[in-house]
Design a protein around this motif. Structure first.
Motif, PDB file in Angstrom:
ATOM      1  N   LYS A   1       0.301   5.384   1.644  1.00  0.00           N
ATOM      2  CA  LYS A   1      -0.362   6.445   2.228  1.00  0.00           C
ATOM      3  C   LYS A   1       0.082   7.731   1.871  1.00  0.00           C
ATOM      4  O   LYS A   1       1.476   7.861   2.000  1.00  0.00           O
ATOM      5  CB  LYS A   1      -0.271   6.093   3.741  1.00  0.00           C
TER       6      LYS A   1
ATOM      7  N   GLU B   1       6.975  -4.026   6.517  1.00  0.00           N
ATOM      8  CA  GLU B   1       8.035  -2.804   6.571  1.00  0.00           C
ATOM      9  C   GLU B   1       7.325  -1.707   6.052  1.00  0.00           C
ATOM     10  O   GLU B   1       6.647  -1.582   4.835  1.00  0.00           O
ATOM     11  CB  GLU B   1       9.180  -3.268   5.863  1.00  0.00           C
ATOM     12  N   ARG B   2       7.445  -0.437   6.664  1.00  0.00           N
ATOM     13  CA  ARG B   2       7.106   0.864   6.117  1.00  0.00           C
ATOM     14  C   ARG B   2       8.256   1.597   5.861  1.00  0.00           C
ATOM     15  O   ARG B   2       9.115   1.967   6.580  1.00  0.00           O
ATOM     16  CB  ARG B   2       6.184   1.485   7.027  1.00  0.00           C
TER      17      ARG B   2
ATOM     18  N   ARG C   1       4.913  10.501   1.129  1.00  0.00           N
ATOM     19  CA  ARG C   1       4.165   9.037   1.176  1.00  0.00           C
ATOM     20  C   ARG C   1       4.783   8.126   1.953  1.00  0.00           C
ATOM     21  O   ARG C   1       5.993   8.040   2.402  1.00  0.00           O
ATOM     22  CB  ARG C   1       4.067   8.687  -0.562  1.00  0.00           C
ATOM     23  N   LEU C   2       4.166   7.169   2.364  1.00  0.00           N
ATOM     24  CA  LEU C   2       4.346   6.245   3.320  1.00  0.00           C
ATOM     25  C   LEU C   2       4.175   4.585   2.451  1.00  0.00           C
ATOM     26  O   LEU C   2       3.034   4.524   2.244  1.00  0.00           O
ATOM     27  CB  LEU C   2       3.902   5.941   4.733  1.00  0.00           C
ATOM     28  N   VAL C   3       5.163   4.030   2.129  1.00  0.00           N
ATOM     29  CA  VAL C   3       5.056   2.718   1.350  1.00  0.00           C
ATOM     30  C   VAL C   3       5.321   1.530   2.228  1.00  0.00           C
ATOM     31  O   VAL C   3       5.978   1.483   3.319  1.00  0.00           O
ATOM     32  CB  VAL C   3       6.250   2.532   0.390  1.00  0.00           C
ATOM     33  N   THR C   4       4.090   0.812   2.556  1.00  0.00           N
ATOM     34  CA  THR C   4       4.262  -0.489   2.993  1.00  0.00           C
ATOM     35  C   THR C   4       4.317  -1.618   2.218  1.00  0.00           C
ATOM     36  O   THR C   4       3.777  -1.823   1.181  1.00  0.00           O
ATOM     37  CB  THR C   4       2.901  -0.716   3.872  1.00  0.00           C
TER      38      THR C   4
ATOM     39  N   SER D   1       0.825  -1.245   0.194  1.00  0.00           N
ATOM     40  CA  SER D   1      -0.196   0.026   0.050  1.00  0.00           C
ATOM     41  C   SER D   1       0.816   1.355   0.034  1.00  0.00           C
ATOM     42  O   SER D   1       2.088   1.263   0.323  1.00  0.00           O
ATOM     43  CB  SER D   1      -1.061  -0.051   0.975  1.00  0.00           C
TER      44      SER D   1
END
Length: 146
Positions: free
Chosen positions: A113, A128-129, A120-123, A111
């Motif tokens: 966010k 792991e983020r 942006r924050l990638v998961t 995902s």
């Protein structure tokens, strides 16, 4: 499905271009995983021995103090290559740069966010983020619209 070969003398030695219909994206992902599992890269394990791992197994790559580390779901490895060399090798096989020190395997992104200040924050699938910096926000833009 039809397979068509076209000769192109302007391409690089090891380049292969596969074109696909946008409606067949699932087929493209399956083909990528099939081909990607055959492509491997040399790394150093914890005992400093060379080992080859499939690029499909790499979740992300991080440049820490001038050393590149490759992370899979279960292990981490040190790379004998520089960050720049790895970026050049992997940019055409679904690896995207999300900040100055991190490359992510797009196939392992779970995902994205949107955060304040255009970040942006990638998961990734392992949970792991990873933070996407403002200057690289466009690299994940196409993932947000999916």
């Amino acid at each position: 499905m039809n397979i068509k070969f076209e000769k192109n003398c302007l391409m690089g030695k090891g380049d292969i271009v596969i074109q696909y219909n946008c409606a067949k994206e699932a087929a493209q992902k399956a083909l990528y995983n099939s081909i990607g599992s055959q492509i491997s890269i040399s790394v150093l394990d914890e005992d400093h021995r060379f080992k080859r791992i499939s690029i499909c197994d790499i979740q992300y790559i991080e440049n820490i103090d001038g050393h590149c580390f490759l992370y899979t779901a279960t292990d981490s490895y040190r790379s004998p290559f520089t960050f720049k060399q790895l970026h050049k090798k992997l940019k055409d096989v679904n690896f995207i740069q999300i900040n100055n020190i991190t490359l992510v395997n797009e196939e392992n992104i779970d995902s994205v966010k949107i955060l304040p200040e255009c970040k942006r924050l990638v998961t990734i699938k392992s949970g792991e983020r990873l933070l996407v910096s403002r200057s690289f926000k466009d690299s994940v833009k196409h993932l947000i619209s999916k």
